[in-house]
Design an enzyme around this catalytic site. Structure first.
Site, PDB file in Angstrom:
ATOM      1  CD  GLU A  48      40.845  27.846 -28.557  1.00  0.00           C
ATOM      2  OE1 GLU A  48      39.767  28.444 -28.708  1.00  0.00           O
ATOM      3  OE2 GLU A  48      41.751  27.841 -29.412  1.00  0.00           O
ATOM      4  CE  LYS A 121      42.175  27.223 -33.222  1.00  0.00           C
ATOM      5  NZ  LYS A 121      41.963  28.273 -32.179  1.00  0.00           N
ATOM      6  CB  CYS A 158      38.399  27.595 -31.426  1.00  0.00           C
ATOM      7  SG  CYS A 158      37.495  29.168 -31.211  1.00  0.00           S
TER       8      CYS A 158
END
Lengths: 296, 296
Positions: A48, A121, A158
């Protein structure tokens, strides 16, 4: 376009420490991409925010200067590399969309160098040391699947990994491998009591996604200490039975490889046809925040 | 009513072999319930279809004679026992609802002997040796939560365990412990190649549910060989970090215990507030069978 092969596809995850500057991180990662390609990898994924330190440890508006357009200068460099090496690249970046709107974004570059698109995200954490809601507007593109030269992939980032909904939606869209660029670690004051449990939770839930969806899961994490966070590395790839095929160490840079038999997923899903028996009419409550039947 | 205690609640899972007849299975299970209660258990759960052999190995309409009303004779006996021992009982039964409509059902009996309600298995498998779609109409009661004397529980059954949606819906409704009465095992022709992988998948996905939902998961499986199936036992209880707290052997009867700190779940969910960040507006695709964008 390179044709999809019947044989297993080798994928690689690049787990690394922050190299101290954007240019150093890009140079380091390009070297690792070349190494992974030489190792036979056809789809390669960064951790990331690969070209930056994990700047989210504090809330500082100067850090918005670190963002870049996607596609933009970094994806342009990587697109040339993808074409040269004939590999698919997944690059996790800090995206500047406009003044005041920034995203935590992954770009997907196909093996012919074309830009396939991006994932923003969707689930954004906010914890002491992980001040992400300060920086990242939650994604607005949903859960996408890209039909790359070497397989259909989903990319999540994540905190998304804690949400079965995200994995499911990518899989229902056709994803055969789910990639999770990540930056997760231990806080000093928690590692003693919860360190093992937290890592177990992280790996368990992602292995669960692989099982639930009859797909591969590939999670690539940062490593090394940044500010108060000890990133716990341990990037891994799990098969559709939730078995870890390869796992990186907790304390050092590493490239994780696995050969993914995408044709074989058909057999898994025939043996255990979970998708066949979904009771979709009973799932509408998933779209509610809670089902606590509050009256007022 | 017994009051909910601040201290951890001990739960117990009863893993056993078929005893050869309905009456023998009931007598055996009542003895195990007494034993578990003496061991301090406050919520006790049977394996799937506990008072019968696993009759679903073949399709035979005579087997519908095995079904009983729920509530009915077996729950009446267990209700008296629950009251006598002051424990919550979860009993998995073959329910006769009407002629031609039968369910795979779990009854929940509170510690005062009251019948709290039932769950009807929502996801029904159909595989060689597991001919369940022949016998069981899919459940029509959804994913319920019962506020028992010792905690809020959800009950799901076997094949449900492969569906993150089911666990999520029970947890959104308030479940702190998810019980899964099960009957899963190895087929002789698969155990060599897939035995370890299949068991790993089974445990992994349920540990994943515990993590995703910040709750305990308690899966209780049959053991022993019936027809062509070697039930793999290994009943287990996992905490909210997906760590297995206790696990039974693969080849023998056992009672699995764990002390569940239901108050402590609040801390887990504060440390990792997954529910806070759900993007419910993005989840509507979950209610579709696939997202393959077929045109015709």
């Amino acid at each position: 376009m390179i044709e999809v092969s019947d044989s297993p596809i080798r994928i690689a995850l690049l787990q690394g420490c922050d190299q101290g500057s954007k240019e150093a991180n890009v140079a380091y990662t390009i070297a690792r991409i070349r190494e992974a390609a030489l190792g036979g990898a056809k789809i390669i994924c960064t951790q990331e925010l690969f070209n930056l330190s994990y700047f989210c440890t504090i809330q500082d508006s100067k850090n918005f200067d670190l963002a870049e357009p996607v596609p933009g200068p970094t994806t342009d460099r990587l697109a040339m590399l993808a074409k040269q090496l004939g590999v698919v690249l997944i690059a996790s970046l800090f995206e500047r969309r406009s003044s005041g709107v920034y995203h935590n974004t992954a770009a997907i570059l196909n093996a012919d160098g074309s830009y396939l698109g991006k994932y923003r995200k969707m689930h954004i954490p906010q914890d002491p040391g992980f001040e992400e809601k300060f920086y990242f507007t939650p994604g607005d593109l949903g859960y996408k699947v890209w039909d790359t030269s070497f397989g259909k992939i989903g990319v999540l980032i994540c905190w998304d990994q804690w949400y079965p909904e995200a994995a499911r939606l990518a899989a229902l869209g056709g994803a055969e491998i789910l990639f999770y660029p990540s930056a997760i670690g231990w806080l000093k004051n928690e590692k003693g009591d919860l360190g093992i449990a937290q890592h177990n939770a992280w790996e368990s839930i992602q292995c669960g996604h692989a099982v639930a969806n009859g797909c591969y899961v590939a999670a690539v994490n940062r490593v090394g200490v940044e500010s108060e966070i000890e990133f716990w590395g341990q990037s891994f790839i799990a098969n559709s039975y939730g078995q870890v095929m390869d796992r990186a160490p907790a304390d050092t840079d590493a490239i994780v490889y696995a050969d993914c038999d995408l044709i074989g997923l058909e057999e898994t899903r025939r043996d255990w046809p979970f998708f066949r028996d979904r009771r979709v009419a009973s799932y509408s409550g998933i779209t509610k925040l809670m089902l606590d039947q509050e009256k007022g």
